[in-house]
Motif scaffolding. Structure first.
Motif, PDB file in Angstrom:
ATOM      1  N   SER A 132      32.245  39.234  64.662  1.00 37.14           N
ATOM      2  CA  SER A 132      31.838  39.040  63.271  1.00 37.14           C
ATOM      3  C   SER A 132      33.062  39.190  62.380  1.00 37.14           C
ATOM      4  N   PHE A 133      32.935  38.748  61.140  1.00 36.26           N
ATOM      5  CA  PHE A 133      34.050  38.896  60.210  1.00 36.26           C
ATOM      6  C   PHE A 133      34.359  40.379  60.000  1.00 36.26           C
ATOM      7  N   ARG A 134      33.325  41.197  59.932  1.00 37.30           N
ATOM      8  CA  ARG A 134      33.518  42.647  59.797  1.00 37.30           C
ATOM      9  C   ARG A 134      34.347  43.178  60.963  1.00 37.30           C
ATOM     10  N   GLU A 135      34.069  42.703  62.167  1.00 45.40           N
ATOM     11  CA  GLU A 135      34.831  43.140  63.341  1.00 45.40           C
ATOM     12  C   GLU A 135      36.275  42.651  63.271  1.00 45.40           C
ATOM     13  N   LEU A 136      36.471  41.412  62.808  1.00 46.71           N
ATOM     14  CA  LEU A 136      37.833  40.883  62.682  1.00 46.71           C
ATOM     15  C   LEU A 136      38.654  41.730  61.713  1.00 46.71           C
ATOM     16  N   LEU A 137      38.071  42.045  60.567  1.00 49.45           N
ATOM     17  CA  LEU A 137      38.783  42.907  59.613  1.00 49.45           C
ATOM     18  C   LEU A 137      38.942  44.320  60.167  1.00 49.45           C
ATOM     19  N   GLY A 138      37.925  44.785  60.877  1.00 50.31           N
ATOM     20  CA  GLY A 138      37.983  46.127  61.453  1.00 50.31           C
ATOM     21  C   GLY A 138      39.081  46.286  62.491  1.00 50.31           C
ATOM     22  N   ASP A 139      39.430  45.195  63.162  1.00 52.72           N
ATOM     23  CA  ASP A 139      40.494  45.231  64.163  1.00 52.72           C
ATOM     24  C   ASP A 139      41.882  45.079  63.552  1.00 52.72           C
ATOM     25  N   CYS A 140      41.954  44.715  62.288  1.00 52.05           N
ATOM     26  CA  CYS A 140      43.240  44.538  61.603  1.00 52.05           C
ATOM     27  C   CYS A 140      43.941  45.885  61.450  1.00 52.05           C
ATOM     28  N   THR A 141      45.247  45.850  61.634  1.00 56.43           N
ATOM     29  CA  THR A 141      46.027  47.072  61.445  1.00 56.43           C
ATOM     30  C   THR A 141      47.052  46.944  60.325  1.00 56.43           C
ATOM     31  N   GLU A 142      47.430  45.694  59.971  1.00 54.62           N
ATOM     32  CA  GLU A 142      48.470  45.512  58.966  1.00 54.62           C
ATOM     33  C   GLU A 142      48.063  44.626  57.800  1.00 54.62           C
ATOM     34  N   SER A 143      47.583  43.411  58.108  1.00 56.72           N
ATOM     35  CA  SER A 143      47.332  42.466  57.021  1.00 56.72           C
ATOM     36  C   SER A 143      46.224  41.482  57.355  1.00 56.72           C
ATOM     37  N   ALA A 144      45.553  41.057  56.299  1.00 61.32           N
ATOM     38  CA  ALA A 144      44.575  39.975  56.373  1.00 61.32           C
ATOM     39  C   ALA A 144      44.844  39.101  55.158  1.00 61.32           C
ATOM     40  N   VAL A 145      45.204  37.842  55.411  1.00 62.90           N
ATOM     41  CA  VAL A 145      45.497  36.932  54.306  1.00 62.90           C
ATOM     42  C   VAL A 145      44.556  35.745  54.372  1.00 62.90           C
ATOM     43  N   HIS A 146      44.185  35.270  53.196  1.00 63.93           N
ATOM     44  CA  HIS A 146      43.209  34.180  53.090  1.00 63.93           C
ATOM     45  C   HIS A 146      43.772  33.117  52.162  1.00 63.93           C
ATOM     46  N   LEU A 147      43.810  31.873  52.649  1.00 65.21           N
ATOM     47  CA  LEU A 147      44.257  30.757  51.815  1.00 65.21           C
ATOM     48  C   LEU A 147      43.071  29.847  51.555  1.00 65.21           C
ATOM     49  N   GLU A 148      42.785  29.628  50.267  1.00 63.72           N
ATOM     50  CA  GLU A 148      41.707  28.737  49.831  1.00 63.72           C
ATOM     51  C   GLU A 148      42.337  27.530  49.145  1.00 63.72           C
ATOM     52  N   MET A 149      41.881  26.334  49.525  1.00 64.02           N
ATOM     53  CA  MET A 149      42.488  25.119  48.988  1.00 64.02           C
ATOM     54  C   MET A 149      41.492  24.130  48.409  1.00 64.02           C
ATOM     55  N   ARG A 150      40.234  24.493  48.320  1.00 63.01           N
ATOM     56  CA  ARG A 150      39.212  23.582  47.790  1.00 63.01           C
ATOM     57  C   ARG A 150      38.930  23.900  46.318  1.00 63.01           C
ATOM     58  N   ASP A 151      38.457  22.913  45.589  1.00 62.07           N
ATOM     59  CA  ASP A 151      38.111  23.122  44.181  1.00 62.07           C
ATOM     60  C   ASP A 151      36.640  23.483  43.985  1.00 62.07           C
ATOM     61  N   ALA A 152      35.866  23.477  45.064  1.00 59.24           N
ATOM     62  CA  ALA A 152      34.463  23.897  45.007  1.00 59.24           C
ATOM     63  C   ALA A 152      33.985  24.204  46.425  1.00 59.24           C
ATOM     64  N   TYR A 153      33.084  25.165  46.515  1.00 68.95           N
ATOM     65  CA  TYR A 153      32.489  25.561  47.788  1.00 68.95           C
ATOM     66  C   TYR A 153      30.977  25.638  47.625  1.00 68.95           C
ATOM     67  N   ALA A 154      30.239  24.843  48.387  1.00 66.28           N
ATOM     68  CA  ALA A 154      28.777  24.926  48.471  1.00 66.28           C
ATOM     69  C   ALA A 154      28.113  25.317  47.153  1.00 66.28           C
ATOM     70  N   ALA A 202      45.121  33.814  48.344  1.00 68.60           N
ATOM     71  CA  ALA A 202      45.806  32.862  47.481  1.00 68.60           C
ATOM     72  C   ALA A 202      44.915  31.630  47.343  1.00 68.60           C
ATOM     73  N   ARG A 203      44.837  31.141  46.125  1.00 69.48           N
ATOM     74  CA  ARG A 203      44.019  29.956  45.844  1.00 69.48           C
ATOM     75  C   ARG A 203      44.911  28.860  45.279  1.00 69.48           C
ATOM     76  N   ILE A 204      44.881  27.705  45.916  1.00 72.86           N
ATOM     77  CA  ILE A 204      45.559  26.519  45.395  1.00 72.86           C
ATOM     78  C   ILE A 204      44.501  25.739  44.634  1.00 72.86           C
ATOM     79  N   VAL A 205      44.757  25.473  43.345  1.00 79.43           N
ATOM     80  CA  VAL A 205      43.735  24.848  42.505  1.00 79.43           C
ATOM     81  C   VAL A 205      44.289  23.635  41.752  1.00 79.43           C
ATOM     82  N   SER A 206      43.432  22.647  41.598  1.00 80.59           N
ATOM     83  CA  SER A 206      43.771  21.488  40.770  1.00 80.59           C
ATOM     84  C   SER A 206      43.656  21.879  39.309  1.00 80.59           C
TER      85      SER A 206
END
Length: 176
Positions: A8-30, A76-80
Protein backbone atom coordinates in the motif's frame (compact mmCIF):
# COMPACT_ATOMS: atom_id res chain seq x y z
CA UNK A 1 5.63 -16.99 1.66
CA UNK A 2 5.85 -14.33 -1.13
CA UNK A 3 2.81 -12.20 -1.80
CA UNK A 4 1.52 -10.95 -5.14
CA UNK A 5 -0.23 -8.08 -3.38
CA UNK A 6 1.65 -4.83 -3.99
CA UNK A 7 2.45 -2.73 -0.94
CA UNK A 8 0.00 0.00 0.00
CA UNK A 9 1.07 3.61 -0.28
CA UNK A 10 1.19 3.75 3.52
CA UNK A 11 3.62 0.82 3.47
CA UNK A 12 5.75 2.46 0.77
CA UNK A 13 6.07 5.63 2.84
CA UNK A 14 6.54 3.56 5.98
CA UNK A 15 9.55 1.83 4.42
CA UNK A 16 11.16 5.16 3.46
CA UNK A 17 14.20 6.15 5.45
CA UNK A 18 15.38 9.32 3.69
CA UNK A 19 13.11 10.86 1.08
CA UNK A 20 9.85 10.63 -0.81
CA UNK A 21 9.45 12.95 -3.79
CA UNK A 22 6.40 13.42 -5.97
CA UNK A 23 6.30 15.04 -9.40
CA UNK A 24 2.90 16.13 -10.75
CA UNK A 25 2.65 17.26 -14.37
CA UNK A 26 -1.08 17.36 -15.18
CA UNK A 27 -3.32 20.43 -15.13
CA UNK A 28 -6.30 18.45 -13.78
CA UNK A 29 -6.93 15.14 -12.02
CA UNK A 30 -10.28 13.31 -12.03
CA UNK A 31 -12.43 16.41 -11.68
CA UNK A 32 -15.97 15.91 -10.38
CA UNK A 33 -17.82 19.15 -11.08
CA UNK A 34 -21.02 18.00 -9.32
CA UNK A 35 -19.90 16.84 -5.87
CA UNK A 36 -16.87 16.47 -3.65
CA UNK A 37 -14.07 18.80 -2.61
CA UNK A 38 -13.55 20.40 -6.04
CA UNK A 39 -17.28 21.12 -6.43
CA UNK A 40 -17.35 22.55 -2.90
CA UNK A 41 -14.40 24.80 -3.72
CA UNK A 42 -16.09 25.98 -6.93
CA UNK A 43 -19.14 26.85 -4.81
CA UNK A 44 -16.98 29.10 -2.62
CA UNK A 45 -15.90 26.83 0.25
CA UNK A 46 -12.38 27.56 1.48
CA UNK A 47 -10.52 25.81 4.28
CA UNK A 48 -9.97 28.01 7.31
CA UNK A 49 -6.31 27.68 8.32
CA UNK A 50 -7.31 28.38 11.94
CA UNK A 51 -9.82 25.47 11.96
CA UNK A 52 -7.37 22.60 11.54
CA UNK A 53 -9.92 19.98 12.59
CA UNK A 54 -12.05 20.82 9.54
CA UNK A 55 -9.34 20.03 6.98
CA UNK A 56 -6.89 17.64 8.64
CA UNK A 57 -7.37 14.25 7.04
CA UNK A 58 -5.69 10.83 6.92
CA UNK A 59 -3.26 11.86 4.15
CA UNK A 60 -1.94 14.69 6.32
CA UNK A 61 -1.52 12.32 9.28
CA UNK A 62 0.57 10.03 7.07
CA UNK A 63 2.75 12.91 5.86
CA UNK A 64 3.23 14.22 9.41
CA UNK A 65 4.16 10.72 10.66
CA UNK A 66 6.63 10.28 7.80
CA UNK A 67 8.25 13.69 8.29
CA UNK A 68 8.31 13.04 12.03
CA UNK A 69 10.52 9.98 11.39
CA UNK A 70 13.03 12.25 9.61
CA UNK A 71 11.98 11.50 6.03
CA UNK A 72 11.91 14.51 3.70
CA UNK A 73 8.66 14.67 1.72
CA UNK A 74 8.69 16.99 -1.30
CA UNK A 75 6.16 17.62 -4.07
CA UNK A 76 6.79 19.59 -7.26
CA UNK A 77 4.04 20.62 -9.64
CA UNK A 78 4.65 21.62 -13.25
CA UNK A 79 1.72 23.80 -14.32
CA UNK A 80 0.54 25.52 -17.47
CA UNK A 81 -0.03 29.26 -17.26
CA UNK A 82 -2.51 30.75 -17.15
CA UNK A 83 -3.38 27.99 -14.70
CA UNK A 84 -6.45 25.78 -14.96
CA UNK A 85 -9.31 26.08 -12.53
CA UNK A 86 -8.18 22.81 -11.00
CA UNK A 87 -4.68 24.18 -10.33
CA UNK A 88 -6.29 27.20 -8.62
CA UNK A 89 -8.15 24.72 -6.42
CA UNK A 90 -4.95 22.79 -5.66
CA UNK A 91 -3.04 26.00 -4.89
CA UNK A 92 -5.78 27.11 -2.48
CA UNK A 93 -5.59 23.89 -0.48
CA UNK A 94 -1.86 23.22 -0.53
CA UNK A 95 -1.32 25.04 2.77
CA UNK A 96 -2.65 21.84 4.36
CA UNK A 97 0.20 19.78 2.84
CA UNK A 98 2.71 22.36 4.06
CA UNK A 99 1.18 22.31 7.55
CA UNK A 100 1.76 18.55 7.66
CA UNK A 101 5.45 19.03 6.83
CA UNK A 102 5.45 18.45 3.09
CA UNK A 103 7.58 20.84 1.04
CA UNK A 104 5.82 21.99 -2.14
CA UNK A 105 7.07 23.94 -5.15
CA UNK A 106 5.50 25.13 -8.39
CA UNK A 107 7.14 25.41 -11.82
CA UNK A 108 5.51 27.08 -14.82
CA UNK A 109 5.56 24.61 -17.73
CA UNK A 110 7.44 27.10 -19.96
CA UNK A 111 10.39 26.81 -17.58
CA UNK A 112 10.44 23.01 -17.92
CA UNK A 113 10.81 22.78 -21.71
CA UNK A 114 14.46 21.71 -21.62
CA UNK A 115 14.12 19.17 -18.77
CA UNK A 116 14.14 15.46 -19.61
CA UNK A 117 10.91 14.40 -17.88
CA UNK A 118 9.42 10.93 -17.50
CA UNK A 119 6.14 10.32 -19.31
CA UNK A 120 4.12 9.94 -16.11
CA UNK A 121 3.70 11.49 -12.69
CA UNK A 122 5.59 9.55 -10.06
CA UNK A 123 6.63 9.09 -6.47
CA UNK A 124 10.28 8.21 -5.89
CA UNK A 125 11.08 6.58 -2.55
CA UNK A 126 14.64 6.85 -1.22
CA UNK A 127 15.89 7.48 -4.75
CA UNK A 128 15.39 3.86 -5.77
CA UNK A 129 11.76 2.73 -5.87
CA UNK A 130 9.31 4.42 -8.26
CA UNK A 131 5.55 4.40 -8.12
CA UNK A 132 4.37 5.51 -11.56
CA UNK A 133 0.94 7.09 -11.51
CA UNK A 134 -0.98 6.35 -14.70
CA UNK A 135 -3.97 8.50 -15.71
CA UNK A 136 -6.56 8.42 -18.49
CA UNK A 137 -7.20 11.49 -20.63
CA UNK A 138 -10.01 12.59 -18.28
CA UNK A 139 -7.63 12.52 -15.31
CA UNK A 140 -9.01 9.36 -13.75
CA UNK A 141 -6.46 7.05 -12.19
CA UNK A 142 -5.51 3.96 -14.15
CA UNK A 143 -3.66 2.58 -11.15
CA UNK A 144 -0.09 2.73 -9.95
CA UNK A 145 2.86 0.65 -11.12
CA UNK A 146 5.99 -0.03 -9.09
CA UNK A 147 9.48 -0.16 -10.58
CA UNK A 148 12.93 -0.53 -9.11
CA UNK A 149 14.67 -0.05 -12.48
CA UNK A 150 17.82 1.92 -11.56
CA UNK A 151 17.93 3.74 -14.92
CA UNK A 152 14.34 4.94 -14.53
CA UNK A 153 15.04 5.90 -10.89
CA UNK A 154 18.00 8.04 -12.01
CA UNK A 155 15.80 9.71 -14.66
CA UNK A 156 13.16 10.49 -12.03
CA UNK A 157 15.70 11.74 -9.49
CA UNK A 158 17.39 13.97 -12.07
CA UNK A 159 14.12 15.34 -13.42
CA UNK A 160 12.77 16.03 -9.95
CA UNK A 161 16.02 17.67 -8.86
CA UNK A 162 16.04 20.03 -11.83
CA UNK A 163 12.37 20.90 -11.42
CA UNK A 164 12.90 21.48 -7.68
CA UNK A 165 15.83 23.84 -8.30
CA UNK A 166 13.84 25.96 -10.76
CA UNK A 167 10.48 25.91 -9.01
CA UNK A 168 9.11 28.53 -6.65
CA UNK A 169 8.34 27.53 -3.06
CA UNK A 170 4.60 27.30 -2.40
CA UNK A 171 4.41 30.56 -0.43
CA UNK A 172 6.23 32.44 -3.20
CA UNK A 173 4.34 31.11 -6.22
CA UNK A 174 1.84 33.54 -7.67
CA UNK A 175 -1.05 32.22 -9.75
CA UNK A 176 -1.07 33.55 -13.30
Amino acid sequence: MPSNVPPSFRELLGDCTESAVHLEMRDAYAVDYERGPFADWRAGHRHDPADRASWWRPWLDLVAETVGRGVTVRRARIVSEPVSEYIRYERAGTFTNVAAGEQVRWLPRRQASDIALPGNDFWLFDGRLIQWNHFAGDGSSQGPELSDDPIAARLCAGAFGTVWERAAPHDEYTIR
